[in-house]
Design a protein around this motif. Structure first.
Motif, PDB file in Angstrom:
ATOM      1  N   VAL B 227       0.765  -1.111  -0.216  1.00  0.00           N
ATOM      2  CA  VAL B 227      -0.172  -0.025   0.098  1.00  0.00           C
ATOM      3  C   VAL B 227       0.841   1.173  -0.014  1.00  0.00           C
ATOM      4  N   ASN B 228       2.008   1.196   0.881  1.00  0.00           N
ATOM      5  CA  ASN B 228       2.730   2.539   0.913  1.00  0.00           C
ATOM      6  C   ASN B 228       3.807   2.771  -0.109  1.00  0.00           C
ATOM      7  N   ILE B 229       3.984   1.894  -0.895  1.00  0.00           N
ATOM      8  CA  ILE B 229       4.727   1.949  -2.147  1.00  0.00           C
ATOM      9  C   ILE B 229       3.878   2.355  -3.173  1.00  0.00           C
ATOM     10  N   ASN B 230       2.746   2.028  -3.120  1.00  0.00           N
ATOM     11  CA  ASN B 230       1.806   2.651  -4.086  1.00  0.00           C
ATOM     12  C   ASN B 230       1.244   4.204  -3.726  1.00  0.00           C
ATOM     13  N   LYS B 231       1.414   4.347  -2.635  1.00  0.00           N
ATOM     14  CA  LYS B 231       1.256   5.822  -2.406  1.00  0.00           C
ATOM     15  C   LYS B 231       2.122   6.769  -3.166  1.00  0.00           C
ATOM     16  N   ILE B 232       3.622   6.424  -3.046  1.00  0.00           N
ATOM     17  CA  ILE B 232       4.429   6.894  -3.948  1.00  0.00           C
ATOM     18  C   ILE B 232       4.179   6.835  -5.282  1.00  0.00           C
ATOM     19  N   ASN B 233       3.803   5.694  -6.009  1.00  0.00           N
ATOM     20  CA  ASN B 233       3.600   5.635  -7.218  1.00  0.00           C
ATOM     21  C   ASN B 233       2.267   6.541  -7.709  1.00  0.00           C
TER      22      ASN B 233
END
Lengths: 121, 250
Positions: B227-233
């Motif tokens: 989830v947090n990687i995809n906040k950056i994405n």
């Protein structure tokens, strides 16, 4: 499939992240300097934060930028955190909550920009 | 032989035909040290009340169907042992954050819709014919996504997530971890389609980085990380879409 609106959260999340990074890097150091070291005359000389020195600091281009970033981004970070904490304790994220939290950060940003520019170079 | 040990199991019961609201019932269950909480529930069904309803299948933490709240913590009941709670009482309840269908069975249709919405399959970058042969993938490319393939859809992470509890529309940890699994696959070209969902108001920014989802995950998928990687994405997509020739996701 249901259509979903794109979230505008990246703007606030970005400011939150930038503020968090700055807070982690400089926050404790600033608290120590302004709250402990200078008032108690520890490590730093007692006059380190005298008015003429701080005025010169804030009239310098880099000093001005630093003060602005530290005030504004810290406020955006805090606003985001409070906004989400309110949500978590059951006060739900209406427009009013947003206005109160992000609004304060926006006012803080504008005021610090105006005052810092008013001090001159 | 040592004396038969007996544990109290308190079960949250709900029979939609007769109950207005869920209610608790306590059963005294004799057990042996090798018995799981699931076996405790089976004992209750076999000996005390045949109407007790719960899902289970494999009994070895791979099917993901026997998740329940055990003393308030989402766990697979097949890999949770009664002996670890004795002599205290065990409380078992339907998974939190889901509507209860009957007893310990929850309504998973909302989760299934979210799972479908993220398109959990390879969307090829360009159509590929049989003559072109198989996809070649390096160990490094494989390593990018393998961790996120371990999800068994047990939904413990949904029961753990306070944000799912507050906003049932939130896509949630497991579905986002699975979206990430396909996005990271070198054979896949569906990133832009999934981004529409991840970057939406029901997407990744609902997460407040509590991390409990990853803690309760029985398969160490670490959905919180996905989830947090995809906040950056999603943030990159938000700001860089103006520069991208295709304009990014809508």
């Amino acid at each position: 499939m249901k259509t979903r609106k794109r979230s505008n959260a990246p703007v606030f999340w970005g400011l939150f992240g930038a503020g968090g990074m700055l807070a982690a890097l400089f926050g404790p150091m600033l608290v120590f300097i302004t709250g402990v070291a200078v008032p108690l005359g520890l490590i730093l000389p007692a006059g380190a934060m005298d008015y003429p020195k701080m005025l010169a600091f804030s009239q310098n281009f880099i000093g001005k930028g630093f003060i602005f970033a530290v005030i504004s981004l810290f406020m955006w970070h805090a606003a985001h955190r409070i906004f989400h904490s309110l949500h978590e304790i059951g006060i739900h994220a209406g427009f009013g909550c947003k206005l109160l939290t992000y609004g304060v950060a926006l006012v803080g940003t504008v005021v610090s920009a105006v005052v810092l520019l008013g001090i001159g170079f | 032989m040592s004396e038969q040990k007996v544990i109290e199991i308190e079960v949250l019961r709900y029979l939609p035909e007769s109950d207005q609201a869920p209610r608790s019932e306590v059963y005294k269950v004799p057990f042996t040290d090798d018995m799981s909480v699931l076996q405790g529930a089976q004992y209750i069904k076999d000996h005390f009340d045949g109407s007790l309803t719960f899902r289970w299948s494999c009994r070895m933490a791979i099917c993901g169907s026997c998740g329940m709240m055990i003393n308030g913590i989402p766990k697979l009941s097949c890999e949770t042992f009664i002996r670890d709670y004795y002599p205290n009482r065990i409380t078992i309840e339907a998974l939190a954050n889901f509507p209860i269908e009957k007893d310990l069975v929850v309504d998973l249709s909302g989760f299934i819709e979210k799972l479908e919405a993220i398109q959990p399959y390879i969307i090829p970058k360009e159509p590929r014919t049989v003559e072109q042969g198989e996809y070649i993938q390096t160990p490094a490319q494989f390593a990018e996504y393998i961790q996120f393939t371990s999800c068994i859809n047990c939904t413990l992470c949904y029961a753990a997530c306070p944000q799912v509890g507050l906003n049932p529309e939130f896509i949630g940890p497991a579905a986002i971890a699975l979206a990430h699994r396909y996005n990271m696959d070198s054979r896949d070209g569906g990133q832009a389609q999934r981004m529409e969902l991840l970057a939406s108001e029901d997407g990744v920014y609902n997460c407040s980085a509590v991390g409990y989802c990853s803690e309760v995950c029985p398969k160490h998928v670490d959905p919180g990380n996905a989830v947090n990687i995809n906040k950056i994405n999603a943030a990159k997509d938000y700001f860089l879409r103006f520069l991208s020739p295709k304009g990014g996701a809508k």
